[in-house]
Motif scaffolding. Sequence first.
Motif, mmCIF file in Angstrom:
data_model
loop_
_atom_site.group_PDB
_atom_site.id
_atom_site.type_symbol
_atom_site.label_atom_id
_atom_site.label_comp_id
_atom_site.label_asym_id
_atom_site.label_seq_id
_atom_site.Cartn_x
_atom_site.Cartn_y
_atom_site.Cartn_z
ATOM 1 N N THR A 82 0.808 -1.210 0.000
ATOM 2 C CA THR A 82 0.000 0.000 0.000
ATOM 3 C C THR A 82 0.839 1.256 0.000
ATOM 4 O OG1 THR A 82 -0.096 0.200 2.403
ATOM 5 C CG2 THR A 82 -1.751 -1.198 1.344
ATOM 6 N N LEU B 119 -10.392 5.225 7.438
ATOM 7 C CA LEU B 119 -10.257 4.451 6.201
ATOM 8 C C LEU B 119 -11.595 4.166 5.538
ATOM 9 C CD1 LEU B 119 -7.445 1.885 7.113
ATOM 10 C CD2 LEU B 119 -7.263 3.909 5.642
ATOM 11 N N VAL C 274 -12.434 8.265 3.799
ATOM 12 C CA VAL C 274 -11.302 9.073 3.356
ATOM 13 C C VAL C 274 -11.754 10.362 2.664
ATOM 14 C CG1 VAL C 274 -9.267 9.118 1.863
ATOM 15 C CG2 VAL C 274 -9.754 7.094 3.249
ATOM 16 N N TYR D 13 0.642 5.135 9.963
ATOM 17 C CA TYR D 13 0.550 5.132 8.499
ATOM 18 C C TYR D 13 -0.880 5.382 8.031
ATOM 19 C CZ TYR D 13 1.562 4.143 3.672
ATOM 20 O OH TYR D 13 1.712 4.274 2.318
ATOM 21 N N ARG D 14 -1.854 4.988 8.846
ATOM 22 C CA ARG D 14 -3.246 5.268 8.477
ATOM 23 C C ARG D 14 -3.517 6.771 8.421
ATOM 24 N NH1 ARG D 14 -4.470 0.855 12.325
ATOM 25 N NH2 ARG D 14 -4.894 -1.027 11.124
ATOM 26 N N THR E 190 -2.473 7.909 5.093
ATOM 27 C CA THR E 190 -3.436 7.462 4.086
ATOM 28 C C THR E 190 -4.683 8.330 4.077
ATOM 29 O OG1 THR E 190 -2.654 5.182 4.339
ATOM 30 C CG2 THR E 190 -4.809 5.485 3.311
ATOM 31 N N CYS E 191 -5.144 8.727 5.260
ATOM 32 C CA CYS E 191 -6.434 9.417 5.369
ATOM 33 C C CYS E 191 -6.336 10.932 5.245
ATOM 34 C CB CYS E 191 -7.092 9.078 6.706
ATOM 35 S SG CYS E 191 -7.566 7.347 6.893
ATOM 36 N N GLY F 132 -2.059 11.288 -1.134
ATOM 37 C CA GLY F 132 -1.299 10.284 -1.867
ATOM 38 C C GLY F 132 0.154 10.617 -2.113
ATOM 39 N N HIS G 213 1.730 13.948 -1.204
ATOM 40 C CA HIS G 213 2.028 14.168 0.217
ATOM 41 C C HIS G 213 1.663 15.591 0.641
ATOM 42 C CE1 HIS G 213 3.771 11.948 3.554
ATOM 43 N NE2 HIS G 213 4.423 13.027 3.960
#
Length: 433
Positions: free
Chosen positions: A20, A126, A129, A155-156, A159-160, A164, A167
């Motif tokens: 991921t 998650l 999002v 890390y979540r 992601t949220c 992507g 950044h």
Amino acid sequence: MRTDPPRTTRRTVLAGGAATLGLGLLSAAPAARAVPAGKAPTPGSLVLVGGGLKDDNAQVYGEIVRRAGGAAARIGVITAASVPESQDPDAADPDLCSNSACNGAYYAGLFKRHGAADAQWIPVDLDHVPAADADEVVAQVESMTGFFFGGGDQYRYLTCLLNGERHTDSRVLAAIRAKLARGAVVAGSSAGAQIASGPDMVSGGESYEGLRDGSSPGYFDDATRLAYIPRGGFGFLRSGLLDTHTGVYGREGRALRLAADTGHDRVYALDENTALVVDHPGSRHEHLTVLGPQGVSVLDLREARTRATGSGWSLSGARYSYLTDGDRYEARTWRALPAPDKRRLVPAGTEPVPVATDVFHSAADPEGTPYAFRATARALAETRAQRTATATTWESGPRFQVTFTKAGGFSAWTADGTHARTLLGLRVDVAPR
């Protein structure tokens, strides 16, 4: 309810693991900021907890509420580091659930109990999002005076709340960053503290494997592998690397190795149920205060040197300071100021320092005890019989030895005249044996 990783694995692994990880997160460029370059220093503050924050820690919860406005405080709770409801088999059971929504409600209740006028879950996780860019959620953030990021897997949060491979900030994160710049408090525990990191945020790993194998950029299913995200977290604190659960999980070793590998000369390694309070983060006036029953390790690698041979990796000349409740630290000058209730310790002990044989509290050692690194350092500070003390890793192949030395500039501070509490400038060397 559990918000921190269980002791057996020490880290929650995202579905898909390393697969991921977007290539953008592996870039060495710093995380994009919503605040323009050259903007005036941030007047807000951070309250970063090393995990394991107890419900009854009125000292830390009270500090967050006070900085958010006291009786008028409105706390936004972000728990996107937790698994979402869709991945929690106990989501329907309020006594067993451990997902973002029920954890958010749990923390909101705690903040109200500790005096906040209001506390609300910010519904980004998650499962939701797109909510990180929704008008109504941004408006909710704008109505808050403080924020708290819960534990889980940092890390979540990437992601949220980041966009992507670019950044860059989502609208919700940009709003939180702007609120911080206007005086809000941003707090977090465990992953919620770790996400405040700048470049090279740790994403997993254990001390022994880190010392043996070194660090790698990325995010991996192997929880023992020392890994980091080059582009980092949200970048709220950039004067040093951050680590959490330090003494309980024996993370001093991994913190030293990651800092050495990535070229950082300072680490703030936080213990559980204890906060590092940061005023004026990112400015020349940045100063930090420790709050709570344990402490914060400041690892200084400015004069450290590393060497790799066939026997293994070694580090010499690092300095270890352990700051406790009420101590202050000035980031720009590297100066620690023990709390007024402490005085210099005059060592009186004559017993030899016990040799710890599991200095980093290995998860594989059934007889291991937490805080072994700190215990050895304090025992050395309390004795006049020794200038150096050693401790080893539980694992071998190679077995690493840590040598603590009362070098020039070292001092210990006490509150009761007998026991060392605060330690300043103890030399630490690590080498294969």
